[in-house]
Design a protein around this motif. Structure first.
Motif, PDB file in Angstrom:
ATOM      1  N   ARG A   1      17.948 -20.166 -47.031  1.00  0.00           N
ATOM      2  CA  ARG A   1      18.892 -19.417 -46.221  1.00  0.00           C
ATOM      3  C   ARG A   1      18.292 -18.075 -45.826  1.00  0.00           C
ATOM      4  O   ARG A   1      17.715 -17.366 -46.653  1.00  0.00           O
ATOM      5  N   LEU A   2      18.445 -17.748 -44.555  1.00  0.00           N
ATOM      6  CA  LEU A   2      17.829 -16.538 -44.014  1.00  0.00           C
ATOM      7  C   LEU A   2      18.736 -15.334 -44.162  1.00  0.00           C
ATOM      8  O   LEU A   2      19.970 -15.445 -44.132  1.00  0.00           O
ATOM      9  N   THR A   3      18.096 -14.176 -44.297  1.00  0.00           N
ATOM     10  CA  THR A   3      18.830 -12.924 -44.155  1.00  0.00           C
ATOM     11  C   THR A   3      18.951 -12.629 -42.661  1.00  0.00           C
ATOM     12  O   THR A   3      18.272 -13.247 -41.826  1.00  0.00           O
ATOM     13  N   LEU A   4      19.801 -11.693 -42.312  1.00  0.00           N
ATOM     14  CA  LEU A   4      19.964 -11.353 -40.905  1.00  0.00           C
ATOM     15  C   LEU A   4      18.672 -10.783 -40.334  1.00  0.00           C
ATOM     16  O   LEU A   4      18.314 -11.060 -39.181  1.00  0.00           O
ATOM     17  N   ALA A   5      17.948 -10.002 -41.113  1.00  0.00           N
ATOM     18  CA  ALA A   5      16.676  -9.440 -40.641  1.00  0.00           C
ATOM     19  C   ALA A   5      15.654 -10.551 -40.403  1.00  0.00           C
ATOM     20  O   ALA A   5      14.903 -10.525 -39.416  1.00  0.00           O
ATOM     21  N   GLN A   6      15.586 -11.536 -41.308  1.00  0.00           N
ATOM     22  CA  GLN A   6      14.661 -12.660 -41.117  1.00  0.00           C
ATOM     23  C   GLN A   6      15.042 -13.491 -39.889  1.00  0.00           C
ATOM     24  O   GLN A   6      14.175 -13.955 -39.160  1.00  0.00           O
ATOM     25  N   PHE A   7      16.340 -13.651 -39.681  1.00  0.00           N
ATOM     26  CA  PHE A   7      16.818 -14.365 -38.500  1.00  0.00           C
ATOM     27  C   PHE A   7      16.359 -13.679 -37.227  1.00  0.00           C
ATOM     28  O   PHE A   7      15.879 -14.326 -36.290  1.00  0.00           O
ATOM     29  N   CYS A   8      16.491 -12.369 -37.184  1.00  0.00           N
ATOM     30  CA  CYS A   8      16.103 -11.621 -35.980  1.00  0.00           C
ATOM     31  C   CYS A   8      14.595 -11.638 -35.756  1.00  0.00           C
ATOM     32  O   CYS A   8      14.131 -11.528 -34.610  1.00  0.00           O
ATOM     33  N   ALA A   9      13.832 -11.803 -36.826  1.00  0.00           N
ATOM     34  CA  ALA A   9      12.372 -11.789 -36.695  1.00  0.00           C
ATOM     35  C   ALA A   9      11.826 -13.108 -36.155  1.00  0.00           C
ATOM     36  O   ALA A   9      10.691 -13.157 -35.672  1.00  0.00           O
ATOM     37  N   LEU A  10      12.579 -14.173 -36.232  1.00  0.00           N
ATOM     38  CA  LEU A  10      12.125 -15.451 -35.686  1.00  0.00           C
ATOM     39  C   LEU A  10      12.023 -15.388 -34.171  1.00  0.00           C
ATOM     40  O   LEU A  10      12.685 -14.574 -33.524  1.00  0.00           O
TER      41      LEU A  10
ATOM     42  N   VAL B   1      14.111 -35.215 -36.108  1.00  0.00           N
ATOM     43  CA  VAL B   1      12.980 -34.301 -35.936  1.00  0.00           C
ATOM     44  C   VAL B   1      13.405 -32.845 -36.011  1.00  0.00           C
ATOM     45  O   VAL B   1      12.555 -31.953 -36.027  1.00  0.00           O
ATOM     46  N   LEU B   2      14.701 -32.576 -36.076  1.00  0.00           N
ATOM     47  CA  LEU B   2      15.169 -31.199 -36.116  1.00  0.00           C
ATOM     48  C   LEU B   2      15.921 -30.924 -37.415  1.00  0.00           C
ATOM     49  O   LEU B   2      16.555 -31.803 -37.995  1.00  0.00           O
ATOM     50  N   ARG B   3      15.862 -29.693 -37.846  1.00  0.00           N
ATOM     51  CA  ARG B   3      16.553 -29.247 -39.056  1.00  0.00           C
ATOM     52  C   ARG B   3      17.661 -28.280 -38.657  1.00  0.00           C
ATOM     53  O   ARG B   3      17.440 -27.369 -37.851  1.00  0.00           O
ATOM     54  N   ILE B   4      18.831 -28.484 -39.226  1.00  0.00           N
ATOM     55  CA  ILE B   4      19.979 -27.633 -38.939  1.00  0.00           C
ATOM     56  C   ILE B   4      20.287 -26.792 -40.171  1.00  0.00           C
ATOM     57  O   ILE B   4      20.414 -27.323 -41.281  1.00  0.00           O
ATOM     58  N   VAL B   5      20.392 -25.481 -39.988  1.00  0.00           N
ATOM     59  CA  VAL B   5      20.779 -24.579 -41.080  1.00  0.00           C
ATOM     60  C   VAL B   5      21.874 -23.651 -40.578  1.00  0.00           C
ATOM     61  O   VAL B   5      22.021 -23.425 -39.365  1.00  0.00           O
ATOM     62  N   GLU B   6      22.627 -23.116 -41.503  1.00  0.00           N
ATOM     63  CA  GLU B   6      23.665 -22.162 -41.132  1.00  0.00           C
ATOM     64  C   GLU B   6      23.026 -20.812 -40.828  1.00  0.00           C
ATOM     65  O   GLU B   6      22.160 -20.332 -41.579  1.00  0.00           O
ATOM     66  N   ALA B   7      23.429 -20.219 -39.741  1.00  0.00           N
ATOM     67  CA  ALA B   7      22.901 -18.908 -39.368  1.00  0.00           C
ATOM     68  C   ALA B   7      23.539 -17.821 -40.236  1.00  0.00           C
ATOM     69  O   ALA B   7      24.654 -17.986 -40.740  1.00  0.00           O
ATOM     70  N   PRO B   8      22.840 -16.695 -40.416  1.00  0.00           N
ATOM     71  CA  PRO B   8      23.371 -15.619 -41.269  1.00  0.00           C
ATOM     72  C   PRO B   8      24.391 -14.724 -40.548  1.00  0.00           C
ATOM     73  O   PRO B   8      24.688 -13.630 -41.030  1.00  0.00           O
TER      74      PRO B   8
END
Length: 302
Positions: free
Chosen positions: A191-200, A262-269
């Motif tokens: 699970r990503l932090t909001l900062a990690q999400f923005c860095a993608l 072929v795709l992975r789904i994760v919940e966004a932060p």
């Protein structure tokens, strides 16, 4: 049309025409009264009015009842066809049988609604109504109301917020956004932090073309943050290929990404407001049995 014809037509009503039709068939006032469930004097009154209107006796006494005049004989077949056409026109619409139908339906859809609404119902629709055809045309919201009013389009699929006004509508489903990347993406294993999400590096769909801001960016801006949007494309179908073959990620509608290996789904932060997908149609088609069947079929499966 001559003045005399106009006057005669205005004097006629449906009851007189029905009486004349039976009179020309029976050539007998009594039997005509029985068939029409009228009294004999009423039929005689109708015959008197008809003679005045047409300026012809129409039926004359004969050895075996009444015999039609030449004018009456000329009227018989055209009158019968006219009454049959009128009866057909005002009869209730026949029930729609999809197995026998040969309709061509035209629906307006984006590539998103093609994949989330039409694709799930297509095989069943072909089985239920094998003689029908389906034409999918590009969805242009600004033009759909006019196209529907003119009968050029039967249905459209669009979000509630941006749906054209003045159309009938039905909610198909509520959609939410999820974070999507390729299977094995090194940054999506936890699970990503909001900062990690923005860095993608993100790809977004910009239907108008070339935009780099969407609902996710508005949600981030409310928190004083921003993400890296590296690619903007006009269609969801290309996004799916981009995600499968690169390390870009995307905030996508959940229904779009749920059935792929072929795709992975994760919940966004962060919470991004979703939307409601609507089926839209014009009032002119609302009570048509075939149109109603198509709407119910799509809504039932979706």
């Amino acid at each position: 049309m001559s003045g005399i014809s106009v006057v005669n037509l205005r004097k006629l009503d449906l009851n007189l025409l029905m009486t004349l039709d039976v009179l020309l068939s029976e050539c007998n006032v009594t039997r005509t009264a029985e068939r029409l469930h009228l009294s004999q004097p009423s039929v005689s009154v109708h015959l008197a009015k008809l003679r005045e209107i047409f300026g012809d006796p129409l039926l004359l006494p004969g050895a075996r009842g009444m015999r039609p005049t030449a004018r009456a004989l000329a009227l018989r077949e055209p009158l019968r066809r006219a009454l049959e056409a009128l009866e057909h026109a005002i009869s209730p619409a026949a029930p729609f049988d999809p197995a026998l139908a040969d309709h061509t339906w035209r629906v307006a859809a984006t590539d998103y609604s093609e994949m989330t609404v039409l694709l799930p119902v297509l095989s069943g629709l072909r089985a239920a109504a094998p003689g029908t055809r389906l034409a999918v045309v590009e969805m242009v919201p600004a033009d759909f109301a006019r196209q529907a009013a003119e009968g050029l389009i039967d249905l459209a699929f669009h979000t509630r917020d941006n749906a054209p006004a003045g159309l009938r509508s039905r909610l198909l489903f509520a959609e939410r956004y999820v974070l999507v990347g390729r299977q094995g993406h090194p940054r999506l294993k936890r699970r990503l932090t909001l900062a990690q999400f923005c860095a993608l590096e993100h790809v977004i769909v910009s239907p108008d073309g070339g935009g780099f801001h969407a609902a996710t960016d508005k949600a981030l801006a409310a928190k004083g943050m921003a993400r890296r949007v590296a690619l903007s494309v006009p269609h969801f179908t290309f996004v799916m290929s981009v995600l499968a073959n690169t390390d870009l990620v995307a905030m996508l509608p959940a229904r779009l990404a749920q059935n792929t290996d072929v795709l992975r789904i994760v919940e966004a932060p962060l919470e991004v407001p979703g939307y409601e997908m609507m089926m839209l149609w014009h009032e002119r088609s609302h009570r048509d049995p075939a149109h109603r069947w198509l709407r119910e079929y799509i809504a039932g499966l979706v």
